[in-house]
Motif scaffolding. Structure first.
Motif, PDB file in Angstrom:
ATOM      1  N   PHE A  55      -5.412   8.306   7.370  1.00  0.00           N
ATOM      2  CA  PHE A  55      -5.062   7.840   5.927  1.00  0.00           C
ATOM      3  C   PHE A  55      -4.073   6.592   6.130  1.00  0.00           C
ATOM      4  CE2 PHE A  55      -5.978  12.257   5.887  1.00  0.00           C
ATOM      5  CZ  PHE A  55      -6.705  12.422   4.965  1.00  0.00           C
ATOM      6  N   ILE A  56      -4.277   5.562   5.250  1.00  0.00           N
ATOM      7  CA  ILE A  56      -3.648   4.492   5.058  1.00  0.00           C
ATOM      8  C   ILE A  56      -3.024   4.271   3.671  1.00  0.00           C
ATOM      9  CG2 ILE A  56      -3.675   1.872   5.430  1.00  0.00           C
ATOM     10  CD1 ILE A  56      -5.747   2.650   7.739  1.00  0.00           C
ATOM     11  N   ASN A  57      -1.884   3.841   3.515  1.00  0.00           N
ATOM     12  CA  ASN A  57      -1.442   3.401   2.304  1.00  0.00           C
ATOM     13  C   ASN A  57      -1.777   1.987   1.867  1.00  0.00           C
ATOM     14  OD1 ASN A  57       0.037   2.963  -0.279  1.00  0.00           O
ATOM     15  ND2 ASN A  57       1.683   4.214   0.559  1.00  0.00           N
ATOM     16  N   LEU A  58      -2.727   1.989   0.944  1.00  0.00           N
ATOM     17  CA  LEU A  58      -3.107   0.670   0.660  1.00  0.00           C
ATOM     18  C   LEU A  58      -1.956  -0.451   0.000  1.00  0.00           C
ATOM     19  CD1 LEU A  58      -6.550   0.882  -0.671  1.00  0.00           C
ATOM     20  CD2 LEU A  58      -5.817   0.270   1.581  1.00  0.00           C
ATOM     21  N   ASN A  59      -1.141   0.498  -0.436  1.00  0.00           N
ATOM     22  CA  ASN A  59       0.519  -0.562  -1.141  1.00  0.00           C
ATOM     23  C   ASN A  59       1.114  -1.111   0.035  1.00  0.00           C
ATOM     24  OD1 ASN A  59      -0.365   0.128  -3.704  1.00  0.00           O
ATOM     25  ND2 ASN A  59       0.756   2.028  -3.681  1.00  0.00           N
ATOM     26  N   ASP A  60       0.806  -0.714   1.539  1.00  0.00           N
ATOM     27  CA  ASP A  60       1.588  -1.194   2.516  1.00  0.00           C
ATOM     28  C   ASP A  60       0.780  -2.409   3.251  1.00  0.00           C
ATOM     29  OD1 ASP A  60       3.491   0.882   2.379  1.00  0.00           O
ATOM     30  OD2 ASP A  60       2.650   2.069   3.971  1.00  0.00           O
ATOM     31  N   LEU A  61      -0.369  -2.713   2.564  1.00  0.00           N
ATOM     32  CA  LEU A  61      -0.977  -4.060   3.168  1.00  0.00           C
ATOM     33  C   LEU A  61      -0.547  -5.038   2.283  1.00  0.00           C
ATOM     34  CD1 LEU A  61      -4.625  -2.277   3.736  1.00  0.00           C
ATOM     35  CD2 LEU A  61      -2.801  -2.680   5.257  1.00  0.00           C
ATOM     36  N   ASP A  62      -0.757  -6.286   3.073  1.00  0.00           N
ATOM     37  CA  ASP A  62      -0.527  -7.379   2.366  1.00  0.00           C
ATOM     38  C   ASP A  62      -1.776  -7.903   1.733  1.00  0.00           C
ATOM     39  OD1 ASP A  62      -2.003  -9.047   4.275  1.00  0.00           O
ATOM     40  OD2 ASP A  62      -0.488  -8.899   5.819  1.00  0.00           O
ATOM     41  N   ASN A  63      -1.616  -8.894   0.860  1.00  0.00           N
ATOM     42  CA  ASN A  63      -2.809  -9.502   0.027  1.00  0.00           C
ATOM     43  C   ASN A  63      -3.654  -9.889   0.828  1.00  0.00           C
ATOM     44  OD1 ASN A  63      -1.702  -8.823  -2.327  1.00  0.00           O
ATOM     45  ND2 ASN A  63      -0.354 -10.403  -2.656  1.00  0.00           N
ATOM     46  N   LYS A  64      -3.313 -10.727   1.931  1.00  0.00           N
ATOM     47  CA  LYS A  64      -4.553 -11.228   2.666  1.00  0.00           C
ATOM     48  C   LYS A  64      -5.529 -10.164   3.154  1.00  0.00           C
ATOM     49  CE  LYS A  64      -5.444 -14.436   6.674  1.00  0.00           C
ATOM     50  NZ  LYS A  64      -4.852 -15.036   7.877  1.00  0.00           N
ATOM     51  N   THR A  65      -4.518  -9.111   3.828  1.00  0.00           N
ATOM     52  CA  THR A  65      -5.384  -8.138   4.592  1.00  0.00           C
ATOM     53  C   THR A  65      -6.281  -7.504   3.476  1.00  0.00           C
ATOM     54  OG1 THR A  65      -3.790  -7.935   6.196  1.00  0.00           O
ATOM     55  CG2 THR A  65      -5.317  -5.987   5.824  1.00  0.00           C
ATOM     56  N   LEU A  66      -5.651  -7.008   2.150  1.00  0.00           N
ATOM     57  CA  LEU A  66      -6.437  -6.505   1.160  1.00  0.00           C
ATOM     58  C   LEU A  66      -7.738  -7.019   0.679  1.00  0.00           C
ATOM     59  CD1 LEU A  66      -3.552  -4.860  -1.219  1.00  0.00           C
ATOM     60  CD2 LEU A  66      -5.292  -3.653   0.019  1.00  0.00           C
ATOM     61  N   ASN A  67      -7.589  -8.360   0.835  1.00  0.00           N
ATOM     62  CA  ASN A  67      -8.540  -9.283   0.208  1.00  0.00           C
ATOM     63  C   ASN A  67      -9.715  -9.187   1.288  1.00  0.00           C
ATOM     64  OD1 ASN A  67      -8.453 -10.595  -2.601  1.00  0.00           O
ATOM     65  ND2 ASN A  67      -6.341 -10.803  -1.544  1.00  0.00           N
ATOM     66  N   GLU A  68      -9.291  -9.232   2.767  1.00  0.00           N
ATOM     67  CA  GLU A  68     -10.367  -9.078   3.814  1.00  0.00           C
ATOM     68  C   GLU A  68     -11.220  -7.909   3.747  1.00  0.00           C
ATOM     69  OE1 GLU A  68      -8.951 -10.414   7.810  1.00  0.00           O
ATOM     70  OE2 GLU A  68      -7.438 -11.778   6.717  1.00  0.00           O
ATOM     71  N   LEU A  69     -10.126  -6.805   3.559  1.00  0.00           N
ATOM     72  CA  LEU A  69     -10.709  -5.436   3.353  1.00  0.00           C
ATOM     73  C   LEU A  69     -11.647  -5.227   2.388  1.00  0.00           C
ATOM     74  CD1 LEU A  69     -10.734  -2.516   4.036  1.00  0.00           C
ATOM     75  CD2 LEU A  69      -8.761  -2.053   2.726  1.00  0.00           C
ATOM     76  N   ASN A  70     -11.389  -5.723   1.203  1.00  0.00           N
ATOM     77  CA  ASN A  70     -12.400  -5.864  -0.061  1.00  0.00           C
ATOM     78  C   ASN A  70     -13.825  -6.544   0.394  1.00  0.00           C
ATOM     79  OD1 ASN A  70     -13.159  -5.045  -2.605  1.00  0.00           O
ATOM     80  ND2 ASN A  70     -12.650  -7.293  -3.389  1.00  0.00           N
ATOM     81  N   LYS A  71     -13.626  -7.708   1.083  1.00  0.00           N
ATOM     82  CA  LYS A  71     -14.676  -8.367   1.370  1.00  0.00           C
ATOM     83  C   LYS A  71     -15.487  -7.485   2.503  1.00  0.00           C
ATOM     84  CE  LYS A  71     -12.722 -12.887   0.988  1.00  0.00           C
ATOM     85  NZ  LYS A  71     -12.296 -14.141   1.430  1.00  0.00           N
ATOM     86  N   ARG A  72     -14.965  -7.012   3.105  1.00  0.00           N
ATOM     87  CA  ARG A  72     -15.752  -6.112   4.305  1.00  0.00           C
ATOM     88  C   ARG A  72     -16.192  -4.762   3.506  1.00  0.00           C
ATOM     89  NH1 ARG A  72     -14.677  -6.329   9.992  1.00  0.00           N
ATOM     90  NH2 ARG A  72     -13.470  -8.091  10.384  1.00  0.00           N
TER      91      ARG A  72
END
Length: 91
Positions: free
Chosen positions: A50-67
């Motif tokens: 379990f990972i809290n997405l609120n803890d991820l920075d915007n760059k990582t979130l955007n990369e995650l979304n692309k993946r």
């Protein structure tokens, strides 16, 4: 270079919904990606990671979304690749 977009709560929930529908193999690929990027804590128990997405920075979130979008389009091939990479047994 593209600017990182702040993802809304709705978009984060959509990411989670898509991830929840993926196979175990894709879950592992996503976890390995996040583990490399993270300076954040994650929780592991019998139900998974379990990972809290609120803890991820915007760059990582955007990369995650692309993946996630990529995995969504290519899941079958990724499952085959995962099995070949991690599950093949050699005598």
């Amino acid at each position: 270079m593209r600017k990182s977009v702040n993802l809304s709560i709705y978009n984060k929930r959509k990411i989670v919904e898509k991830i929840n529908n993926f196979s175990k193999e894709v879950h592992m690929e996503i976890f390995y990606f996040l583990k490399e990027k993270m300076k954040y804590n994650y929780t592991i128990n019998q139900n998974g990671v379990f990972i809290n997405l609120n803890d991820l920075d915007n760059k990582t979130l955007n990369e995650l979304n692309k993946r996630v979008e990529f995995y969504n389009k290519n899941e079958k091939k990724l499952n085959e690749t995962y099995h070949n990479r991690y599950c093949s047994i050699k005598d």
